[in-house]
Design a protein around this motif. Structure first.
Motif, PDB file in Angstrom:
ATOM      1  N   UNK A 108      35.832  83.582  43.981  1.00  0.00           N
ATOM      2  CA  UNK A 108      35.439  82.448  42.809  1.00  0.00           C
ATOM      3  C   UNK A 108      34.727  81.762  43.537  1.00  0.00           C
ATOM      4  N   UNK A 109      33.424  82.487  42.385  1.00  0.00           N
ATOM      5  CA  UNK A 109      32.096  80.909  42.415  1.00  0.00           C
ATOM      6  C   UNK A 109      32.596  79.806  41.879  1.00  0.00           C
ATOM      7  N   UNK A 110      33.862  79.438  41.354  1.00  0.00           N
ATOM      8  CA  UNK A 110      33.614  78.023  40.436  1.00  0.00           C
ATOM      9  C   UNK A 110      35.016  77.671  41.529  1.00  0.00           C
ATOM     10  N   UNK A 111      33.634  75.954  41.829  1.00  0.00           N
ATOM     11  CA  UNK A 111      34.054  75.077  43.224  1.00  0.00           C
ATOM     12  C   UNK A 111      35.462  74.998  43.145  1.00  0.00           C
ATOM     13  N   UNK A 112      36.215  74.292  42.551  1.00  0.00           N
ATOM     14  CA  UNK A 112      37.575  73.880  42.635  1.00  0.00           C
ATOM     15  C   UNK A 112      38.238  74.965  42.697  1.00  0.00           C
ATOM     16  N   UNK A 155      55.384  73.549  51.002  1.00  0.00           N
ATOM     17  CA  UNK A 155      54.626  74.918  50.880  1.00  0.00           C
ATOM     18  C   UNK A 155      54.626  75.379  52.364  1.00  0.00           C
ATOM     19  N   UNK A 156      55.557  76.034  52.608  1.00  0.00           N
ATOM     20  CA  UNK A 156      55.216  76.879  54.245  1.00  0.00           C
ATOM     21  C   UNK A 156      54.861  75.736  55.372  1.00  0.00           C
ATOM     22  N   UNK A 157      55.373  74.588  55.507  1.00  0.00           N
ATOM     23  CA  UNK A 157      55.231  73.581  55.669  1.00  0.00           C
ATOM     24  C   UNK A 157      53.914  72.837  55.633  1.00  0.00           C
ATOM     25  N   UNK A 158      53.425  72.686  54.899  1.00  0.00           N
ATOM     26  CA  UNK A 158      51.774  72.318  54.364  1.00  0.00           C
ATOM     27  C   UNK A 158      51.733  71.910  53.353  1.00  0.00           C
ATOM     28  N   UNK A 159      51.423  71.013  52.588  1.00  0.00           N
ATOM     29  CA  UNK A 159      50.985  70.727  51.469  1.00  0.00           C
ATOM     30  C   UNK A 159      50.895  71.235  50.190  1.00  0.00           C
ATOM     31  N   UNK A 160      51.660  71.483  49.703  1.00  0.00           N
ATOM     32  CA  UNK A 160      51.755  72.354  48.328  1.00  0.00           C
ATOM     33  C   UNK A 160      50.162  71.540  46.984  1.00  0.00           C
ATOM     34  N   UNK A 161      50.154  72.696  46.128  1.00  0.00           N
ATOM     35  CA  UNK A 161      48.695  72.807  46.041  1.00  0.00           C
ATOM     36  C   UNK A 161      48.931  71.342  44.715  1.00  0.00           C
ATOM     37  N   UNK A 162      49.481  71.242  44.567  1.00  0.00           N
ATOM     38  CA  UNK A 162      49.687  69.897  42.780  1.00  0.00           C
ATOM     39  C   UNK A 162      49.529  68.990  44.203  1.00  0.00           C
ATOM     40  N   UNK A 163      49.503  68.625  45.128  1.00  0.00           N
ATOM     41  CA  UNK A 163      50.308  67.354  45.865  1.00  0.00           C
ATOM     42  C   UNK A 163      48.347  67.328  46.421  1.00  0.00           C
ATOM     43  N   UNK A 164      48.055  68.109  46.949  1.00  0.00           N
ATOM     44  CA  UNK A 164      46.604  67.975  47.420  1.00  0.00           C
ATOM     45  C   UNK A 164      45.823  67.708  46.234  1.00  0.00           C
ATOM     46  N   UNK A 165      45.636  68.779  45.620  1.00  0.00           N
ATOM     47  CA  UNK A 165      44.971  68.856  44.275  1.00  0.00           C
ATOM     48  C   UNK A 165      45.848  67.729  42.803  1.00  0.00           C
ATOM     49  N   UNK A 209      48.867  67.747  39.533  1.00  0.00           N
ATOM     50  CA  UNK A 209      49.346  69.050  39.234  1.00  0.00           C
ATOM     51  C   UNK A 209      49.281  70.028  37.160  1.00  0.00           C
ATOM     52  N   UNK A 210      47.967  69.186  37.226  1.00  0.00           N
ATOM     53  CA  UNK A 210      46.793  70.481  36.498  1.00  0.00           C
ATOM     54  C   UNK A 210      45.863  71.344  36.871  1.00  0.00           C
ATOM     55  N   UNK A 211      45.536  71.136  38.018  1.00  0.00           N
ATOM     56  CA  UNK A 211      44.874  72.368  38.873  1.00  0.00           C
ATOM     57  C   UNK A 211      45.873  73.114  39.542  1.00  0.00           C
ATOM     58  N   UNK A 212      47.265  72.907  39.722  1.00  0.00           N
ATOM     59  CA  UNK A 212      48.530  74.026  39.660  1.00  0.00           C
ATOM     60  C   UNK A 212      48.171  74.531  39.143  1.00  0.00           C
ATOM     61  N   UNK A 213      48.467  73.853  37.633  1.00  0.00           N
ATOM     62  CA  UNK A 213      49.408  75.318  36.928  1.00  0.00           C
ATOM     63  C   UNK A 213      48.020  75.901  36.306  1.00  0.00           C
TER      64      UNK A 213
END
Length: 346
Positions: A44-48, A110-120, A122-126
């Motif tokens: 994707x070209x969208x930064x986030x 998740x698999x020993x690494x930060x889950x997406x909602x933690x690293x970013x 909840x809104x980003x993860x969803x």
């Protein structure tokens, strides 16, 4: 266009091999094509979005489910472009479900690494999960198979239903054995079944072949989840990761549920309270001692042994489902994967 021709030359030594490369061997070339297409899809070209998708790619697991799609197709009439598109779509759907589930379950890792909602957030993860689901639909439409579309739609509904069932179960922790089977059927086994049936359909398989592979996938998925639940009662140094995570997450799985059925009323009350204290991180509890007490209780009432017997029952049904196929390398890989699932240490 076919990306590989059907190969069904019996390879007896393949069954004896115990590494993951042996399972992948019959479809190795097609799997590399899948990996390239999967990576291209997550661009994707969208930064986030670009940042999150790159993170997901770098933290991907063993990608067992696309392997099942490819092996099913190879076992029937051969891998086609439809097969690769279907494998990518189902792996995207699986990835989206994990991203969403981590938000729902408030899982930090998740698999020993930060889950997406933690690293970013909840809104980003969803929103990323929603994006992945949209890409799934694009690919499935591209496949142009009403049957595969229906398989994916039914499986998606089952995953959501299973998650809701799990949420309801977690509100009390204590579910029946029958409820446990329904949860793992909808949260795990349905995806395995869908991968194998869709893979068969992508190759132009007969209804009998597709049904047999769906049946195999169901029983394989049941074994997979039961083995996960058994491993949660292992020693952490034996499997190389923390154990008793289900209890801490408020999930009573088969080994504990069966042990409780066999215990005295007083023991049931004591163990239930101990598990709830561990789940809620009660300040007075000694975590290590509580975990050891729960493990000892489960072993004393043969909860692990019972779960192994249930796995063996599903294994036998899975083997029976594949009996309609002639011996060949793809069939050997699926049977080997079944053994690996039951015997794995993590």
């Amino acid at each position: 266009m076919h990306t590989s021709k059907k190969s069904c030359i019996f390879a007896p030594d393949l069954v004896k091999m115990t590494n993951e490369a042996a399972i992948l061997h019959p479809v190795e070339h097609a799997f590399r094509q899948f990996e390239r297409q999967f990576e291209q899809t997550l661009q994707s070209d969208q930064p986030i979005l670009k940042e999150v998708l790159h993170y997901l790619l770098s933290k991907r697991g063993k990608q067992l489910r696309p392997q099942l799609v490819l092996l099913a197709a190879q076992l029937c009439r051969g891998i086609t472009d439809k097969t690769t598109d279907t494998a990518v779509a189902l792996e995207l759907l699986h990835t989206a479900s994990l991203v969403h589930d981590d938000v729902v379950d408030s899982s930090p890792l998740r698999r020993g690494h930060e889950a997406v909602h933690i690293k970013w957030t909840n809104k980003v993860a969803i929103l990323v999960g929603d994006y992945l689901l949209a890409r799934v639909m694009q690919l499935i439409v591209q496949v142009r198979s009403a049957r595969i579309l229906n398989i994916v739609a039914e499986m998606s509904a089952a995953l959501s239903s299973g998650e809701l069932m799990q949420l309801h179960a977690n509100s009390t922790m204590w579910i029946t054995e029958e409820q446990y089977y329904r949860v793992i059927e909808q949260k795990t086994a349905c995806l395995f079944a869908a991968c194998l049936e869709a893979g068969a359909e992508s190759s132009g398989a007969t209804m009998r072949q597709a049904t047999a592979l769906r049946e195999f996938g169901h029983h394989l998925g049941m074994c997979f989840q039961m083995k996960d639940d058994i491993l949660d009662y292992s020693d952490s140094d034996e499997i190389g990761k923390p154990t008793m995570g289900d209890i801490r997450d408020g999930k009573a799985t088969l080994p504990l549920l069966i042990a409780l059925q066999r215990a005295t009323p007083d023991e049931q009350q004591t163990i239930r309270q101990l598990a709830e204290d561990l789940c809620h991180q009660a300040p007075h509890i000694d975590v290590f001692q509580a975990e050891q007490e729960l493990k000892t209780f489960v072993m004393r009432y043969d909860g692990i042994r019972y779960a192994y017997r249930q796995m063996q029952m599903h294994k036998e049904k899975a083997v029976e489902a594949l009996s309609i196929f002639h011996d060949c390398d793809s069939k050997s890989s699926l049977l080997h994967l079944l053994d690996y699932t039951i015997n794995r240490l993590q």
